[in-house]
Structures are given as C-alpha cells and as structure tokens.
Enzyme design. Structure first.
Site, PDB file in Angstrom:
ATOM      1  N   THR A  70       1.254  -4.603   4.295  1.00  0.00           N
ATOM      2  CA  THR A  70       0.811  -4.987   5.791  1.00  0.00           C
ATOM      3  C   THR A  70       0.173  -6.507   5.942  1.00  0.00           C
ATOM      4  OG1 THR A  70      -1.270  -4.006   5.568  1.00  0.00           O
ATOM      5  CG2 THR A  70       0.568  -2.547   6.100  1.00  0.00           C
ATOM      6  N   ASP A  71      -0.282  -6.860   4.810  1.00  0.00           N
ATOM      7  CA  ASP A  71      -0.873  -8.470   4.926  1.00  0.00           C
ATOM      8  C   ASP A  71      -0.166  -9.378   5.508  1.00  0.00           C
ATOM      9  OD1 ASP A  71      -3.146  -7.076   4.026  1.00  0.00           O
ATOM     10  OD2 ASP A  71      -3.329  -8.356   2.206  1.00  0.00           O
ATOM     11  N   THR A  82       0.908  -1.076  -0.061  1.00  0.00           N
ATOM     12  CA  THR A  82      -0.039   0.040  -0.121  1.00  0.00           C
ATOM     13  C   THR A  82       0.889   1.240   0.131  1.00  0.00           C
ATOM     14  OG1 THR A  82      -1.898  -1.057   1.100  1.00  0.00           O
ATOM     15  CG2 THR A  82      -1.919   1.294   1.398  1.00  0.00           C
ATOM     16  N   SER A 104       1.544  -7.621  -0.734  1.00  0.00           N
ATOM     17  CA  SER A 104       2.108  -8.628   0.052  1.00  0.00           C
ATOM     18  C   SER A 104       1.204  -9.917   0.023  1.00  0.00           C
ATOM     19  CB  SER A 104       2.423  -8.139   1.377  1.00  0.00           C
ATOM     20  OG  SER A 104       1.347  -7.981   2.063  1.00  0.00           O
TER      21      SER A 104
END
Length: 329
Positions: free
Chosen positions: A81-82, A6, A48
């Site tokens: 962030t995933d 992101t 990710s």
C-alpha cells in the site's frame, strides 16, 4: 499478479512483517467469485516502499504481457500500500487496452486473525471480471471501494479503509461479491511505450516548509535531476528565494512541477512574493489536483517519453490543466 506487500507478508520470529507468500497462497485464501478463473503469477516479493520507478515500470510491462493474451478479461495486481498510488498511476498513464487493471493489497499481514487481504483480493477479482470496468483504465479496489488510480492516494497508515480520492470520490463499491460502478473517470490518451523507459530518468521531490533552504533545489539539479516536483504549501506557494531558484533551473532546462502538501484541492497561482503566481511566472508547471506522489510519476513518465523540456512542460500542462487567478501580493 503478486508483487509482495503486506497482503503477502507474515511475521518473523522478531514480530516483523516480511513478504513471503507466493501468489498461489493468496489465491487459496481469497473467496473468489463463482465462475471466474484466476491464473496467478509472481512478479516480485517485496514491500512496496523498496520499489523504484524502474521496478514499477517492470510491473506495468508484466501487465501488458498478460493482456497480450486475448483470453484474459482483466488483470489484478496485489501490491504494497505504501506506493500503490504510484504504480497504479503509471499503469493508468500507459494503459490503452479496454480491459481493466485492478490494484489491491492489505493493511494487515496474511497471518493476522482478521487479515483483510483475502476479501480485498476477491473484490478486486470481481471488479476485474465485471463488464462495467472496461475502458476505465487502472483502478484501485480497497475495503469495498473502487477508485480510479489517478488522484487516489493512501490516506491512513493503519486503518482498513486506507485509500481515498479527495477530489473525485469513489467510482463504486463491492458488496459480498456484487459490483456497483456509478461513475467513470475522465482519462487522457495513453502515453507511448517509451514512457516506461524510466531507468535513466531522474526526478526528485523537494518540499517547501517554513525556513526551507532553496539550495535543496539546486542540489537536486546538480545531482542530475532532469525534473523536480516542488511540494509547496497551500495552493502551491514558497518564497522569493525559491522562486529565484526555480527560474534558474527552468532556464537551464530542468522541468519543475508545482504540487502542494495539502490533502485536497488544486494548485492555483494566486499569491506573489514567492507564492504560486511567482513560481508559475518563474517556469514551474502546476500539477492540478494530483497528489505529489503521482505528480512525480507523471513527470518521470513524460521525461522518459518526450525528453525535450519544452515538450514535457507542454504535455504536463495539457494533462493536468493550469489554474491561475488574479495576483495578490
């Protein structure tokens, strides 16, 4: 090092965020600390959620290459962030260098008027340049907080303070470029380089839930899984049928790691009738307080490094500890 996510994304004509910005654009927007020279490298440009363990190992190898330069004081990795908790933990498991590796990202795209990426990146650079960050392994810096990679997980889908470490809490914080570190993580020795040879190592995750079919465990093994993370309920519980499947699989050389779907607390062998005590007796190895996501990475890395199920199970127990209490039926 930019891998996408992101922090590097902009919305397309359909309003969908797509990773598009190179590392130079990220650095231009970040208010970096005075006196710190940052060199940018693009090592990927993807969300990710698309990464495989082999992709993550590739990122970690790039970190090791960067640290081969003695003039480098630290490395910052921007990441979606995933699955940041997985890649950062793999980096920590194989990190034998005193210089810090700091992961960060963003919850809002780069073209959002209130984008959080520039501040997060500036904070991560400040931590990577801070003398107190040495010998702390891989870190996650997000929303002004500093976390050890191990035990840290994404705790909110959209909030800016998206990461937390339920067991240990934050190691410190960053405020207007000033870094304060008040705790240090307890770390195990780094795994050998072979732990990154994960491309041919298959580890699956199977969740227990009310009415879960134990055939899912057997299906994972039949599909080639060398290891399985069983995500139990509560302290790590399932059913007698699942315990019987675990016994069959561990007897056949499949390493079964026992985790929990609960946000915080250790896996503990307390209950019988398919509970944690029975699962451990069947050969499942508890994973302590690691989130299931990181238990998956640990088991994958251990299988890549040591291959033999007995050695993998021994190393797993040594690194996370095993907790058991009086059995309750």
């Amino acid at each position: 090092m930019s891998t996408g996510g992101t922090i590097a994304s902009r919305r397309d004509e359909h309003g969908v965020a797509v990773a598009s910005d190179p590392v130079g654009a990220l650095l231009e927007r970040a208010p970096l600390p005075a006196g710190v020279e940052a060199e940018g490298r693009d090592v990927g440009l993807r969300g990710s959620y698309l990464l495989t363990p082999a992709d993550m190992a590739g990122v970690v190898r790039q970190v090791h290459l960067a640290l081969a330069d003695p003039e480098v004081h630290g490395v910052v990795v921007t990441h979606g962030t995933d699955t940041m908790e997985e890649t950062s933990y793999l980096a920590d498991l194989t990190h034998a260098d005193p210089r810090p590796v700091v992961f960060t990202g963003a919850q809002r795209p780069a073209d959002a008027p209130d984008a959080d990426g520039p501040r997060n990146l500036a904070d991560a650079v400040a931590v990577a340049a801070h003398p107190g960050a040495r010998d702390q392994g891989a870190l996650i810096v997000f929303a002004g907080q500093v976390f050890a990679a191990a035990g840290t997980r994404k705790t909110h889908t959209v909030a800016l303070d998206a990461f937390g470490a339920p067991e240990s809490g934050a190691l410190g914080w960053v405020r207007e470029g000033r870094v304060a570190l008040v705790a240090r993580p307890v770390r195990n020795p780094a795994l050998p380089a072979a732990a990154l040879d994960v491309a041919a190592t298959k580890v699956d995750m199977v969740a227990h839930y009310p009415g879960a079919n134990p055939a899912a465990l057997d299906a994972a093994a039949e599909a080639g899984a060398e290891g399985i993370v069983l995500v139990g309920t509560g302290m790590g519980n399932a059913t007698p049928e699942i315990a019987a499947s675990v016994a069959r699989l561990t007897g056949a050389g499949v390493v079964v790691a026992l985790s929990t779907r609960v946000h915080a607390g250790p896996v503990v062998g307390v209950y019988g009738r398919g509970g944690g005590a029975d699962l451990i007796a069947a050969g499942a190895r508890p994973t302590g307080t690691l989130p299931a996501s990181q238990a998956h990475i640990l088991l994958t890395a251990l299988l890549a490094a040591y291959r033999k199920p007995e050695k993998v199970a021994e190393e797993l127990a040594r690194r996370v500890g095993e907790t058991s209490e009086e059995r309750t039926d």
